[in-house]
Scaffold this motif. Structure first.
Motif, mmCIF file in Angstrom:
data_model
loop_
_atom_site.group_PDB
_atom_site.id
_atom_site.type_symbol
_atom_site.label_atom_id
_atom_site.label_comp_id
_atom_site.label_asym_id
_atom_site.label_seq_id
_atom_site.Cartn_x
_atom_site.Cartn_y
_atom_site.Cartn_z
ATOM 1 N N ALA A 120 -52.721 -59.632 -65.699
ATOM 2 C CA ALA A 120 -51.214 -59.148 -65.434
ATOM 3 C C ALA A 120 -50.908 -58.915 -64.106
ATOM 4 C CB ALA A 120 -51.131 -57.419 -66.400
ATOM 5 N N LEU A 121 -51.176 -58.488 -63.104
ATOM 6 C CA LEU A 121 -50.608 -58.555 -62.012
ATOM 7 C C LEU A 121 -50.453 -60.034 -61.003
ATOM 8 C CD1 LEU A 121 -54.007 -56.515 -60.310
ATOM 9 C CD2 LEU A 121 -51.958 -56.057 -60.447
ATOM 10 N N ARG A 122 -51.303 -60.548 -61.189
ATOM 11 C CA ARG A 122 -50.030 -62.433 -61.240
ATOM 12 C C ARG A 122 -49.138 -62.858 -61.864
ATOM 13 N NH1 ARG A 122 -56.591 -64.782 -62.922
ATOM 14 N NH2 ARG A 122 -57.351 -64.309 -60.637
ATOM 15 N N ASP A 123 -49.216 -62.330 -63.436
ATOM 16 C CA ASP A 123 -47.625 -62.455 -63.674
ATOM 17 C C ASP A 123 -47.344 -61.209 -63.006
ATOM 18 O OD1 ASP A 123 -48.701 -64.004 -65.877
ATOM 19 O OD2 ASP A 123 -49.003 -62.754 -66.997
ATOM 20 N N LEU A 124 -47.031 -59.908 -62.375
ATOM 21 C CA LEU A 124 -46.044 -58.995 -62.123
ATOM 22 C C LEU A 124 -45.978 -59.880 -60.619
ATOM 23 C CD1 LEU A 124 -45.108 -56.549 -60.975
ATOM 24 C CD2 LEU A 124 -47.402 -55.284 -60.548
ATOM 25 N N THR A 125 -46.791 -60.683 -60.200
ATOM 26 C CA THR A 125 -46.359 -60.726 -58.384
ATOM 27 C C THR A 125 -44.850 -62.095 -58.922
ATOM 28 O OG1 THR A 125 -48.772 -60.917 -58.056
ATOM 29 C CG2 THR A 125 -47.322 -62.710 -56.871
ATOM 30 N N ASP A 126 -45.463 -63.193 -59.835
ATOM 31 C CA ASP A 126 -44.808 -63.850 -60.156
ATOM 32 C C ASP A 126 -42.598 -63.467 -60.561
ATOM 33 O OD1 ASP A 126 -46.018 -66.084 -59.814
ATOM 34 O OD2 ASP A 126 -46.405 -66.078 -61.689
ATOM 35 N N ASP A 127 -43.457 -61.825 -61.259
ATOM 36 C CA ASP A 127 -42.081 -61.155 -60.913
ATOM 37 C C ASP A 127 -41.635 -60.773 -59.904
ATOM 38 O OD1 ASP A 127 -42.156 -61.868 -64.309
ATOM 39 O OD2 ASP A 127 -43.336 -59.301 -64.497
ATOM 40 N N LEU A 128 -41.594 -60.280 -59.454
ATOM 41 C CA LEU A 128 -41.344 -59.919 -58.097
ATOM 42 C C LEU A 128 -41.308 -60.453 -56.823
ATOM 43 C CD1 LEU A 128 -44.368 -57.460 -57.472
ATOM 44 C CD2 LEU A 128 -41.870 -56.819 -57.924
ATOM 45 N N ASP A 129 -41.492 -61.952 -57.496
ATOM 46 C CA ASP A 129 -40.899 -63.039 -56.610
ATOM 47 C C ASP A 129 -39.882 -63.783 -56.996
ATOM 48 O OD1 ASP A 129 -40.923 -65.096 -53.885
ATOM 49 O OD2 ASP A 129 -42.227 -66.603 -55.842
ATOM 50 N N ASP A 130 -39.074 -63.533 -58.488
ATOM 51 C CA ASP A 130 -38.064 -63.953 -59.097
ATOM 52 C C ASP A 130 -37.329 -62.368 -58.625
ATOM 53 O OD1 ASP A 130 -38.588 -65.946 -59.982
ATOM 54 O OD2 ASP A 130 -39.832 -65.124 -61.963
ATOM 55 N N LEU A 131 -37.476 -61.349 -58.368
ATOM 56 C CA LEU A 131 -36.685 -60.860 -57.818
ATOM 57 C C LEU A 131 -36.149 -60.132 -56.744
ATOM 58 C CD1 LEU A 131 -38.140 -57.639 -59.687
ATOM 59 C CD2 LEU A 131 -36.253 -58.811 -60.874
ATOM 60 N N ARG A 132 -37.239 -61.196 -55.741
ATOM 61 C CA ARG A 132 -36.611 -60.759 -54.144
ATOM 62 C C ARG A 132 -35.649 -62.078 -53.964
ATOM 63 N NH1 ARG A 132 -37.821 -64.672 -50.884
ATOM 64 N NH2 ARG A 132 -39.528 -65.212 -51.995
ATOM 65 N N GLU A 133 -36.117 -63.186 -54.985
ATOM 66 C CA GLU A 133 -35.223 -64.124 -54.603
ATOM 67 C C GLU A 133 -33.717 -63.866 -55.269
ATOM 68 O OE1 GLU A 133 -36.436 -68.078 -57.150
ATOM 69 O OE2 GLU A 133 -38.354 -68.055 -55.083
ATOM 70 N N SER A 134 -33.520 -63.128 -56.244
ATOM 71 C CA SER A 134 -32.244 -62.722 -56.989
ATOM 72 C C SER A 134 -31.743 -61.619 -55.822
ATOM 73 C CB SER A 134 -32.391 -62.173 -58.249
ATOM 74 O OG SER A 134 -33.236 -63.252 -59.517
ATOM 75 N N VAL A 135 -32.056 -60.917 -55.390
ATOM 76 C CA VAL A 135 -31.181 -59.988 -54.472
ATOM 77 C C VAL A 135 -31.402 -60.806 -52.679
ATOM 78 C CG1 VAL A 135 -32.010 -58.230 -52.702
ATOM 79 C CG2 VAL A 135 -32.385 -58.209 -54.760
ATOM 80 N N GLU A 136 -31.845 -62.624 -52.654
ATOM 81 C CA GLU A 136 -31.182 -62.470 -51.612
ATOM 82 C C GLU A 136 -30.310 -63.647 -52.271
ATOM 83 O OE1 GLU A 136 -34.539 -65.508 -50.462
ATOM 84 O OE2 GLU A 136 -35.244 -63.849 -49.054
ATOM 85 N N GLY A 137 -30.250 -64.106 -53.620
ATOM 86 C CA GLY A 137 -28.722 -64.903 -54.161
ATOM 87 C C GLY A 137 -27.095 -63.931 -54.717
ATOM 88 N N ARG A 138 -27.967 -62.015 -54.455
ATOM 89 C CA ARG A 138 -26.360 -61.188 -54.710
ATOM 90 C C ARG A 138 -26.644 -61.638 -56.326
ATOM 91 N NH1 ARG A 138 -27.928 -61.070 -49.960
ATOM 92 N NH2 ARG A 138 -26.510 -61.032 -48.412
ATOM 93 N N ARG A 139 -27.129 -62.079 -56.834
ATOM 94 C CA ARG A 139 -27.396 -61.494 -58.123
ATOM 95 C C ARG A 139 -27.890 -59.943 -58.753
ATOM 96 N NH1 ARG A 139 -29.922 -66.877 -56.810
ATOM 97 N NH2 ARG A 139 -31.512 -65.603 -57.574
ATOM 98 N N LEU A 140 -28.411 -60.328 -57.779
ATOM 99 C CA LEU A 140 -29.326 -57.802 -58.259
ATOM 100 C C LEU A 140 -28.968 -57.783 -56.750
ATOM 101 C CD1 LEU A 140 -32.477 -58.190 -59.905
ATOM 102 C CD2 LEU A 140 -30.205 -57.838 -61.126
ATOM 103 N N CYS A 141 -27.776 -56.077 -56.750
ATOM 104 C CA CYS A 141 -28.119 -55.557 -55.398
ATOM 105 C C CYS A 141 -27.712 -54.110 -54.935
ATOM 106 C CB CYS A 141 -26.324 -56.409 -55.682
ATOM 107 S SG CYS A 141 -25.629 -57.212 -55.618
ATOM 108 N N THR A 142 -28.671 -53.565 -55.624
ATOM 109 C CA THR A 142 -28.907 -52.627 -55.965
ATOM 110 C C THR A 142 -30.511 -52.719 -55.827
ATOM 111 O OG1 THR A 142 -28.078 -51.834 -57.626
ATOM 112 C CG2 THR A 142 -26.492 -51.852 -55.961
ATOM 113 N N SER A 143 -31.533 -51.177 -55.302
ATOM 114 C CA SER A 143 -32.457 -50.555 -55.893
ATOM 115 C C SER A 143 -32.869 -50.640 -57.347
ATOM 116 C CB SER A 143 -32.922 -50.074 -55.527
ATOM 117 O OG SER A 143 -32.279 -48.688 -54.767
ATOM 118 N N GLY A 144 -31.641 -49.464 -58.252
ATOM 119 C CA GLY A 144 -31.396 -49.299 -59.548
ATOM 120 C C GLY A 144 -31.244 -50.509 -60.069
#
Length: 318
Positions: A120-144
């Motif tokens: 599960a920790l390995r899967d979480l690692t991948d999730d967090l990487d995807d989220l970081r890329e979404s922030v860089e691409g402005r698809r997600l824009c706030t912590s909420g």
């Protein structure tokens, strides 16, 4: 007027190995293969002994503790840059915890739960990487918005479930996914609603035609002061009056789900400004009063003469 710009494949080779024999060799192939005996004096490496519950608990604290801390830090981000940095910090913490715990031999009664937790920790690692890329691409824009998406991620839910199962086996501090995650939302203001009213004691008017597919917020800045901000829904027009005389720079942001507290769209956000300032003036001639009326379009139009420029999100006037 010109609208804003909102905006390894692996080849695996397999080789078949066959045994060939001459006519003088036995047809029974089984007689040709035998298991090698261990070298004289050699021995089979002993399997590592399982950790005691106390030692295992200490290892969990050392390895998984930073993950919980990093996840909790995501919600404290106050800028897109900080949000990306905190997501990367959490990703590294999860990856290091998975690697560190993966080489341990847990107490026998927690072996299955331990294996699930590491996966599960390995899967979480991948999730967090995807989220970081979404922030860089402005698809997600706030912590909420990031936390809302994290709450629906398979890795986050797997860590929460596996951590609970592991913790139930003994005094094992494995519940790292304790951060509160908000529900995904789609908030909008009324068309023409003021985000910041400001002093509107003048006569100038500004009409904004938002023919784009995203809601927008326009902000007028005079000098270093944010004078007025107002909301324009997609495919709608909005007009404000009472703009005092002066020269203004006009900034605009567009996206989805308006967070009034953060004064920002939480998803699919863009940040721009019109390159040329806009001047409002009032002229009195006898009994006549003439004042400035401006119209801006956020979508391309034939013969448009307004150019826009990208703005650093963390320097955008809110």
């Amino acid at each position: 007027m010109i609208a804003p710009r909102w905006l390894p494949l692996a080849l695996v080779a397999t080789f078949a190995v066959s045994a060939c024999s001459s006519g003088d060799e036995p047809a029974d192939q089984s007689s040709r293969f035998s298991r090698s005996a261990p070298p004289a004096g050699g021995s089979t490496p002993a399997r590592a002994a399982a950790l005691s519950p106390e030692r295992y608990s200490a290892e969990l604290t050392a390895q998984a503790g930073p993950v919980a801390k990093a996840l909790a830090g995501i919600g404290r981000s106050r800028s897109l840059k900080a949000l990306g940095e905190r997501l990367e910090r959490a990703r590294v913490a999860a990856a290091e915890a998975a690697a560190g715990l993966g080489v341990l031999v847990p107490p026998a009664d927690a072996a299955a739960e331990h294996a699930d937790y590491v996966a599960a920790l390995r899967d979480l690692t991948d999730d967090l990487d995807d989220l970081r890329e979404s922030v860089e691409g402005r698809r997600l824009c706030t912590s909420g918005a990031v936390l809302a998406r994290l709450g629906r991620a398979e890795g986050f839910e797997a860590v929460r479930s596996a951590g609970g199962d592991l913790a139930a086996k003994g005094d094992y501090p494995a519940e790292v996914a304790t951060v509160k995650v908000p529900a995904a939302r789609d908030r909008r203001l009324a068309n023409g609603a003021f985000v910041r009213s400001g002093a509107r004691s003048g006569r100038g008017t500004l009409t904004v035609d938002n023919g784009t597919g995203k809601d927008a917020v326009l902000t007028l800045v005079r000098g270093g002061t944010k004078a007025v901000s107002f909301y324009v829904r997609k495919k709608r027009k909005a007009k404000i009056g009472g703009v005092p005389d002066g020269t203004y720079r006009i900034y605009f942001t567009g996206g989805a789900d308006w967070d009034g507290k953060a004064r920002a769209f939480t998803r699919d956000c863009g940040f721009q400004r019109f390159e040329e300032p806009v001047k409002f003036t009032t002229v009195r001639t006898g009994n006549l009063i003439r004042f400035s009326t401006w119209t801006l379009t956020l979508q391309p139009v034939a013969g448009g003469n307004a150019r826009t420029a990208e703005v650093d999100p963390d320097g955008f006037p809110r």
